[in-house]
Write a protein that holds these residues in place. Structure first.
Motif, PDB file in Angstrom:
ATOM      1  N   SER A  80       0.815  -1.214   0.000  1.00 17.91           N
ATOM      2  CA  SER A  80       0.000   0.000   0.000  1.00 17.91           C
ATOM      3  C   SER A  80       0.851   1.267   0.000  1.00 17.91           C
ATOM      4  CB  SER A  80      -0.921   0.025   1.225  1.00 17.91           C
ATOM      5  OG  SER A  80      -0.161   0.263   2.402  1.00 17.91           O
ATOM      6  N   PRO A  81       0.330   2.360  -0.573  1.00 23.85           N
ATOM      7  CA  PRO A  81       1.012   3.655  -0.465  1.00 23.85           C
ATOM      8  C   PRO A  81       1.263   4.051   0.988  1.00 23.85           C
ATOM      9  CG  PRO A  81      -0.689   3.769  -2.137  1.00 23.85           C
ATOM     10  CD  PRO A  81      -0.869   2.448  -1.439  1.00 23.85           C
ATOM     11  N   ALA A  82       0.366   3.677   1.891  1.00 22.76           N
ATOM     12  CA  ALA A  82       0.551   4.014   3.306  1.00 22.76           C
ATOM     13  C   ALA A  82       1.779   3.324   3.884  1.00 22.76           C
ATOM     14  CB  ALA A  82      -0.694   3.622   4.105  1.00 22.76           C
ATOM     15  N   PHE A  83       1.999   2.061   3.535  1.00 24.83           N
ATOM     16  CA  PHE A  83       3.195   1.374   4.029  1.00 24.83           C
ATOM     17  C   PHE A  83       4.451   1.976   3.421  1.00 24.83           C
ATOM     18  CE2 PHE A  83       6.470  -1.868   4.186  1.00 24.83           C
ATOM     19  CZ  PHE A  83       6.399  -2.272   5.513  1.00 24.83           C
ATOM     20  N   MET A  84       4.391   2.332   2.129  1.00 24.13           N
ATOM     21  CA  MET A  84       5.542   2.958   1.486  1.00 24.13           C
ATOM     22  C   MET A  84       5.903   4.261   2.195  1.00 24.13           C
ATOM     23  SD  MET A  84       5.915   0.753  -1.034  1.00 24.13           S
ATOM     24  CE  MET A  84       7.074   1.539  -2.137  1.00 24.13           C
ATOM     25  N   ALA A  85       4.890   5.069   2.520  1.00 19.29           N
ATOM     26  CA  ALA A  85       5.129   6.342   3.198  1.00 19.29           C
ATOM     27  C   ALA A  85       5.717   6.127   4.586  1.00 19.29           C
ATOM     28  CB  ALA A  85       3.828   7.138   3.291  1.00 19.29           C
ATOM     29  N   ALA A  86       5.245   5.097   5.281  1.00 16.58           N
ATOM     30  CA  ALA A  86       5.785   4.793   6.611  1.00 16.58           C
ATOM     31  C   ALA A  86       7.253   4.380   6.513  1.00 16.58           C
ATOM     32  CB  ALA A  86       4.960   3.690   7.269  1.00 16.58           C
ATOM     33  N   ALA A  87       7.595   3.610   5.479  1.00 14.66           N
ATOM     34  CA  ALA A  87       8.993   3.210   5.286  1.00 14.66           C
ATOM     35  C   ALA A  87       9.875   4.431   5.038  1.00 14.66           C
ATOM     36  CB  ALA A  87       9.097   2.228   4.124  1.00 14.66           C
ATOM     37  N   ASP A  88       9.378   5.386   4.253  1.00 11.07           N
ATOM     38  CA  ASP A  88      10.121   6.628   4.036  1.00 11.07           C
ATOM     39  C   ASP A  88      10.414   7.319   5.358  1.00 11.07           C
ATOM     40  OD1 ASP A  88       9.866   6.222   1.294  1.00 11.07           O
ATOM     41  OD2 ASP A  88       8.201   7.622   1.069  1.00 11.07           O
ATOM     42  N   GLU A  89       9.405   7.406   6.189  1.00 11.00           N
ATOM     43  CA  GLU A  89       9.527   8.151   7.449  1.00 11.00           C
ATOM     44  C   GLU A  89      10.414   7.457   8.463  1.00 11.00           C
ATOM     45  OE1 GLU A  89       6.699   9.212  11.245  1.00 11.00           O
ATOM     46  OE2 GLU A  89       5.777   9.134   9.260  1.00 11.00           O
ATOM     47  N   LEU A  90      10.325   6.123   8.534  1.00  6.30           N
ATOM     48  CA  LEU A  90      11.002   5.387   9.593  1.00  6.30           C
ATOM     49  C   LEU A  90      12.398   4.934   9.201  1.00  6.30           C
ATOM     50  CD1 LEU A  90       7.957   3.235  10.742  1.00  6.30           C
ATOM     51  CD2 LEU A  90       8.899   5.248  11.902  1.00  6.30           C
ATOM     52  N   GLY A  91      12.695   4.903   7.904  1.00  2.02           N
ATOM     53  CA  GLY A  91      14.016   4.476   7.461  1.00  2.02           C
ATOM     54  C   GLY A  91      14.095   2.998   7.150  1.00  2.02           C
ATOM     55  N   LEU A  92      13.146   2.495   6.364  1.00  9.39           N
ATOM     56  CA  LEU A  92      13.175   1.116   5.885  1.00  9.39           C
ATOM     57  C   LEU A  92      13.479   1.119   4.396  1.00  9.39           C
ATOM     58  CD1 LEU A  92      10.029  -0.338   7.705  1.00  9.39           C
ATOM     59  CD2 LEU A  92      12.409  -1.011   8.118  1.00  9.39           C
ATOM     60  N   VAL A  93      14.548   0.457   4.007  1.00  7.34           N
ATOM     61  CA  VAL A  93      14.869   0.303   2.586  1.00  7.34           C
ATOM     62  C   VAL A  93      13.981  -0.790   2.016  1.00  7.34           C
ATOM     63  CG1 VAL A  93      16.674  -0.355   0.944  1.00  7.34           C
ATOM     64  CG2 VAL A  93      17.237   1.084   2.915  1.00  7.34           C
ATOM     65  N   LEU A  94      13.399  -0.540   0.833  1.00  9.17           N
ATOM     66  CA  LEU A  94      12.420  -1.461   0.265  1.00  9.17           C
ATOM     67  C   LEU A  94      12.896  -2.045  -1.057  1.00  9.17           C
ATOM     68  CD1 LEU A  94       9.132   0.594   0.799  1.00  9.17           C
ATOM     69  CD2 LEU A  94      10.169  -1.097   2.335  1.00  9.17           C
ATOM     70  N   LEU A  95      12.587  -3.328  -1.252  1.00  8.40           N
ATOM     71  CA  LEU A  95      12.662  -3.950  -2.560  1.00  8.40           C
ATOM     72  C   LEU A  95      11.223  -4.059  -3.050  1.00  8.40           C
ATOM     73  CD1 LEU A  95      14.416  -5.249  -4.738  1.00  8.40           C
ATOM     74  CD2 LEU A  95      14.150  -7.437  -3.557  1.00  8.40           C
ATOM     75  N   ASP A  96      10.888  -3.282  -4.082  1.00 10.05           N
ATOM     76  CA  ASP A  96       9.516  -3.128  -4.559  1.00 10.05           C
ATOM     77  C   ASP A  96       9.230  -4.171  -5.625  1.00 10.05           C
ATOM     78  OD1 ASP A  96       7.061  -1.924  -4.518  1.00 10.05           O
ATOM     79  OD2 ASP A  96       7.730   0.006  -5.287  1.00 10.05           O
ATOM     80  N   SER A  97       8.125  -4.907  -5.471  1.00  6.09           N
ATOM     81  CA  SER A  97       7.897  -6.098  -6.291  1.00  6.09           C
ATOM     82  C   SER A  97       6.569  -6.052  -7.023  1.00  6.09           C
ATOM     83  CB  SER A  97       7.924  -7.355  -5.402  1.00  6.09           C
ATOM     84  OG  SER A  97       9.081  -7.398  -4.599  1.00  6.09           O
TER      85      SER A  97
END
Length: 780
Positions: free
Chosen positions: A368-385
């Motif tokens: 979800s966009p909400a999880f992506m935004a939370a990762a931006d804020e908290l500092g989680l690097v993502l592998l987007d699939s």
């Protein structure tokens, strides 16, 4: 994260990101308005046409996000069929002369949309957004009827495997937000709806990133829906909090009628505050479009300035060598499937970061966009699939669908600083080389210079390899390498390969990594030991990151039980392995947004059945263990055996005998006590203690938030009692409702209820009761 509106005066209120939702509601006559309320719904096992659906009498009022069926905790037969939604759209005077559309963040899986009986669109794919233009079809003298049909049956064009063979559930419904978009004729386009390669909406990239200076390149795509040409200029402002740190105005441009145009502006920022997992610094980029002196559109994009670079196959973030300790996540919640709230997704991200992870593989589809935004804020690097799992087809329609999904994923998520690379790869699906070539070409077209990732070594920039497959795990790769999954399958079915139904040399339950929270101390310790061994072994590979399988227990389409290798239960309760990972985090890193810093945890219930060899997880220099106030020992970490590569291997204390009472562990750094944990032998349960899981985000009213409420069994002095299968009856009063059953049995002494918050937090009261126990009440 995008927030589109005309007026800037509210921007300062959002400088503290936690107070702003990823896509807040807008009241301006131009912009995006959350359109989640006042829908109606029914479901059908049969495939219905529009005329038959319109004759349906029993429509249920619902609010988005919505799931077509509240499922049981263990889902044996997930609903598949028709999910029908309708909504009355009453036009407003302020809309006249504007461009009107509806944006669906996601809807599962094939969507058909009608307005006033006229079909407007068919959209295939359940994880990414699509937009429906209503401008020419709206009636102004009478209410308009919008109808949506969703079909979440198995689909050979979208894949993956049929549900009966699938290792996760795909659920259904309009499970993410809907937005009403009202735009002037001249407006910034939607990145996905525009359908433009490396364009559409706002596209931010960083040609230069150093600690001394950064160049921020902003491409803004505009559409002119009017028949006449329009002259415009674009102004870009970069804000740190409410302070403008750099701004620039573009040259006057002309866009012809019924066409589009693009503007590019480079902002040069001195001494930028860079984004990284340790320091997730964020800016707000405010894009304004002027026609003459009139402000006709404005969009705010939250960005982070960073550089991911690989040198000799190792990752450098902003020039600093980094190993990413990570985890895989399924976005599923119990009962509601994918229909989570923004706050629930934020709480998941907080739990992941609190566990000590800096990296998440978004398995195996767009989250979800909400999880992506939370990762931006908290500092989680993502592998987007993209969506994919053990399914490939030579059908041109299937391949075209996957290719378009790759494009839409990049267009949706390219401005998130958290996204490291794009997994446009069908997980565990043997793809042909020409098909891989088509996907890597798309990534390069859509985001020049971006990194691709795939589970086949051919073609991709980053090679993903699961430890359990053991295909080339110890080979020195020719490219950057991630241990994409580990710690589960190899401790469950040995080397069964990719087919989960052929369980070669299936391990005994007490040796597996698949352990429910209710399975008890010995088996939860076994899970933690397996994870420790596997994670330690990953350091013997050339990987720059690893991802444990999996963060949360989840349902599987093919199996009659929960997949229980999670380090937290499906109800988001921690197992011992959660604390093992916490012990691997750096004790010097402290945040006020998630659990961080020094920690110590005793992995024992300390009952007469407990092992007298006590394991303690800590990131301290020394740990002291006391039993009933008497010092047992004080140790530094054991650096022997399988722990040789771990930064903070577990402490092990051998007690001569069991003695009921209090075990206390104290962690020391540089001789100073920095953390403490106690476990007390409990007597018989007499009471219930109620708590609400907030995890960095308090319950939210008016947005269909869902929260876990935990009923913990305790004895007469408040000590935790870990008894399983005690039925607890939940009750609720006020503006909220139970999603979970009224009666829930305990797992490790805790019964978990899932509660949906209504339009107000006032007067919500939750109760829990059980036979022979004093009940409890909790006011939110």
């Amino acid at each position: 994260m995008i927030n589109k509106k005309i007026h800037i005066y509210t921007l300062a209120l959002c400088s503290l990101i936690a107070s702003c939702s990823p896509a807040p509601q807008h009241t301006s006559p131009v912009g995006d308005t959350l359109y989640d309320k006042d829908w109606q719904f029914f479901r059908s096992n049969n495939a219905l046409d529009l005329a038959t659906a319109q004759q349906q009498k029993e429509w249920e009022p619902v609010q988005i996000p919505h799931t077509p069926k509240i499922e049981p905790l263990v889902v044996n037969e997930q609903f598949q069929g028709d999910a029908w939604y309708k909504k009355t759209i009453a036009t407003e005077e302020s809309w006249k002369g504007k461009q009107i559309s509806l944006k669906f963040e996601a809807a599962m899986n094939v969507a058909e949309v009608w307005l006033n009986g006229e079909k407007l669109i068919t959209h295939v794919g359940g994880y990414l957004p699509f937009t429906v233009n209503l401008t020419e079809k709206l009636k102004w003298d009478t209410p308009n009827e919008l109808m949506v049909r969703l079909d979440n049956r198995d689909n050979p064009v979208t894949g993956p495997k049929p549900l009966k063979d699938l290792d996760f559930n795909t659920y259904g419904g309009i499970y993410r937000h809907v937005y009403l978009q009202v735009n002037n004729d001249l407006h910034i386009t939607d990145a996905v709806a525009a359908g433009k390669t490396a364009s559409g909406g706002i596209f931010v990239s960083y040609p230069q990133v150093t600690t001394e200076q950064a160049t921020i390149r902003i491409k803004t795509h505009l559409a002119n829906a009017h028949i006449d040409p329009k002259k415009f200029r674009v102004v870009q402002k970069l804000l740190a909090g409410d302070k403008v740190v750099v701004d620039q105005t573009g040259e006057l441009q002309t866009v012809n009628g019924k066409t589009d145009a693009e503007n590019t502006i480079d902002l040069v920022l001195a001494n930028p505050q860079l984004w990284s997992p340790k320091t997730p610094n964020l800016y707000h980029l405010v894009t304004r479009v002027y026609e003459g002196d009139s402000l006709v559109d404005e969009q705010t994009t939250r960005i982070g300035i960073r550089e991911f670079k690989w040198v000799k196959n190792q990752l450098l973030i902003n020039g600093e060598a980094t190993f990413l300790r990570g985890v895989n996540r399924h976005q599923e919640y119990p009962y509601v499937g994918y229909a989570t709230s923004d706050a629930a997704d934020y709480r998941d991200a907080v739990k992941i970061k609190s566990a000590g992870f800096d990296y998440v593989r978004l398995s195996h589809y767009p989250h979800s966009p909400a999880f992506m935004a939370a990762a931006d804020e908290l500092g989680l690097v993502l592998l987007d699939s993209i969506l994919g799992w053990q399914y490939f087809s030579e059908d041109p329609a299937f391949q075209a669908q996957i290719q378009q999904t790759c494009r839409d994923l990049i267009r949706r998520d390219r401005n998130h600083p958290s996204v490291m690379a794009w997994e446009c790869s069908l997980n565990e699906s043997w793809m042909t080389e020409p098909f891989i070539d088509s996907l890597t070409k798309i990534i390069d077209e859509e985001y020049p210079g971006a990194m691709s990732a795939g589970w086949q070594e051919y073609g991709y920039d980053i090679y993903l390899q699961a430890r359990q497959h053991r295909l080339e795990h110890y080979k020195e790769p020719s490219k950057p390498y991630i241990v994409s999954e580990y710690g589960d399958w190899e401790y469950y079915a040995m080397n069964a390969g990719l087919n989960q139904t052929e369980w070669a040399n299936l391990l005994q339950a007490d040796r597996s990594s698949r352990q429910l929270l209710s399975d008890g101390e010995t088996r939860l310790l076994q899970q933690a030991a397996n994870i420790q061994e596997a994670h330690n072994d990953n350091f013997n590979t050339p990987a720059f990151a690893d991802g444990y399988w999996v963060m949360f227990d989840y349902n599987r389409g093919y199996a009659p039980d929960l997949e229980s290798s999670g380090i937290m239960s499906i109800d988001r309760l921690p197992k011992y392995s959660y604390y093992f990972y916490q012990s691997q985090r750096d004790a010097s890193e402290v945040s006020d947004k998630f659990s961080s810093g020094p920690m110590v945890f005793i992995a024992s219930e300390w009952t007469e059945k407990s092992d007298t060899s006590v394991r303690v997880f800590s990131n301290a220099d020394e740990v002291e263990l006391l039993l009933n106030g008497k010092i047992i020992a004080k140790q530094t970490p054991d650096q022997n055996g399988n722990s040789k590569n771990l930064k903070n291997p577990p402490f092990s204390f051998a007690l001569e005998k069991y003695e009921a009472g209090e075990l206390k562990a104290i962690g020391y750094i540089n001789g100073k006590a920095v953390a403490e944990h106690k476990v007390i032998t409990a007597s018989v349960a007499t009471n219930i203690r109620l708590t609400v899981d907030t995890s960095g985000k308090a319950p939210q009213a008016g947005v269909k938030d869902i929260v876990f409420v935990y009923a913990q069994l305790v004895d007469s002095t408040g000590n935790l009692v870990r008894t399983n299968n005690i039925p607890v009856t939940f009750g609720i009063r006020g503006n909220a409702k139970l999603i979970s059953p009224v009666e829930v049995s305990t797992s490790s002494g805790i019964a978990s209820a899932l509660v949906e918050i209504g339009d107000s937090l006032d007067d919500i009261n939750i109760s829990a009761a059980s036979d022979n126990l004093a009940g409890a009440n909790l006011k939110l």
